[in-house]
Write an enzyme that holds these catalytic residues in place. Sequence first.
Site, PDB file in Angstrom:
ATOM      1  N   LYS A 290     -10.921  12.090  -4.080  1.00  0.00           N
ATOM      2  CA  LYS A 290     -11.705  11.188  -3.213  1.00  0.00           C
ATOM      3  C   LYS A 290     -11.560  11.606  -1.764  1.00  0.00           C
ATOM      4  O   LYS A 290     -10.478  12.028  -1.340  1.00  0.00           O
ATOM      5  CB  LYS A 290     -11.169   9.760  -3.404  1.00  0.00           C
ATOM      6  CG  LYS A 290     -11.647   8.733  -2.386  1.00  0.00           C
ATOM      7  CD  LYS A 290     -10.986   7.381  -2.636  1.00  0.00           C
ATOM      8  CE  LYS A 290     -10.434   6.785  -1.366  1.00  0.00           C
ATOM      9  NZ  LYS A 290      -9.778   5.486  -1.539  1.00  0.00           N
TER      10      LYS A 290
ATOM     11  N   HIS B  25       0.836  -1.205   0.000  1.00  0.00           N
ATOM     12  CA  HIS B  25       0.000   0.000   0.000  1.00  0.00           C
ATOM     13  C   HIS B  25       0.871   1.255   0.000  1.00  0.00           C
ATOM     14  O   HIS B  25       0.522   2.263  -0.618  1.00  0.00           O
ATOM     15  CB  HIS B  25      -0.911  -0.040   1.226  1.00  0.00           C
ATOM     16  CG  HIS B  25      -1.837   1.111   1.303  1.00  0.00           C
ATOM     17  ND1 HIS B  25      -2.796   1.339   0.348  1.00  0.00           N
ATOM     18  CD2 HIS B  25      -1.937   2.115   2.190  1.00  0.00           C
ATOM     19  CE1 HIS B  25      -3.450   2.442   0.655  1.00  0.00           C
ATOM     20  NE2 HIS B  25      -2.941   2.932   1.765  1.00  0.00           N
TER      21      HIS B  25
HETATM   22  C1  R5P Z   1      -6.529   3.569  -0.754  1.00  0.00           C
HETATM   23  O1  R5P Z   1      -5.712   4.299  -0.275  1.00  0.00           O
HETATM   24  C2  R5P Z   1      -6.184   2.269  -1.417  1.00  0.00           C
HETATM   25  O2  R5P Z   1      -5.226   2.404  -2.397  1.00  0.00           O
HETATM   26  C3  R5P Z   1      -7.419   1.622  -1.958  1.00  0.00           C
HETATM   27  O3  R5P Z   1      -8.032   2.474  -2.869  1.00  0.00           O
HETATM   28  C4  R5P Z   1      -8.338   1.322  -0.815  1.00  0.00           C
HETATM   29  O4  R5P Z   1      -7.624   0.659   0.169  1.00  0.00           O
HETATM   30  C5  R5P Z   1      -9.493   0.484  -1.219  1.00  0.00           C
HETATM   31  O5  R5P Z   1     -10.283   0.284  -0.084  1.00  0.00           O
HETATM   32  P1  R5P Z   1     -11.851   0.137  -0.223  1.00  0.00           P
HETATM   33  O6  R5P Z   1     -12.094  -0.966  -1.208  1.00  0.00           O
HETATM   34  O7  R5P Z   1     -12.329  -0.190   1.156  1.00  0.00           O
HETATM   35  O8  R5P Z   1     -12.376   1.459  -0.699  1.00  0.00           O
END
Ligand code: R5P
Length: 299
Positions: A189, A127
């Site tokens: 976002k 991540h």
């Molecule tokens: C965000 O920082 C990550 O890169 C992903 O976009 C995120 O972890 C996805 O999580 P979720 O499916 O719960 O939105």
Amino acid sequence: MVILSGTSAPALSQKIAEILKIPVVKREIGRFPGGEIRVRILDDLSRKTVVLLQSLENPIHDHLMELLLLADATKRCGSSRVIVLIPYLGYSKQDQIFRSGEPLSSRVIAQAINTAGYDRAVLLELHNENILTFFRPKAADLSLKAVFADKMKPTLQENALVISPDDGGLRRSLEFANLLGAPFAKLSKTRDLATGEVRIHRVSIPVSGRQCFIFDDMISTGATVVEAAAFLSEAGARSITVCATHGLFTKGWESFVRARIDRLLVSDSVPLPAGAPTYVEVVSAAPMFAQTLREYERA
Ligand code: R5P
């Protein structure tokens, strides 16, 4: 070289073993009456390089404990080298202190694995690559971007556009766009840290009539890709393809009904939950892992 698997991803271990033509180590993993995890290695590991594969997905604490115990047992069985291969590193989203009073959880996990002991750690699509600095002695962060890009290239249209779903994903999306030779845009976002609710506010360039690709490290609840796809669709995108390395789908498939995604590709870093829509495809990370392990063995 031999491969030893925890209970999280036996299918992926088997695939890597088949590609490398190496044996899968026989082991027992069970429970003591009090609920403690009991592991035991049944094969002779003396003077062998052992690849210990475990994905830290749900039930993450069981999988973590198995990994720690197997790493210790592997060393005690006389192996010459231990490579811990962690296709999905749980707690990697807790890579910083977001609110006062919180722990630095990803560092705690890395330190626990360091303490259990290994010679080299192999991780996938972290991540945040800063997490690598928590691992000692040596760790590598592999990426499936090129594998996903190669799969996408035959379908590429002139108006293709790669879109980062958030600021955190800018660099990896830009690299994906470069691999595809496509331009790049980003979504704005926000996520409510208390409820997890995701909102998409705008996209940096118009998407109307365009073939849109989203690349992300993981789909956890699905909120990000579902909201991003809904937003892009509303903004007139012609098609939406999502490539995400770790497909956790922690809230199941229900929210994907309104996602309007044409193709969704995830890897086998974690097993795909049952009930996936027909547009979901799994791309194996096994060939890339096998290639990396081969290189380590030669070095
Ligand atoms: C965000 O920082 C990550 O890169 C992903 O976009 C995120 O972890 C996805 O999580 P979720 O499916 O719960 O939105």
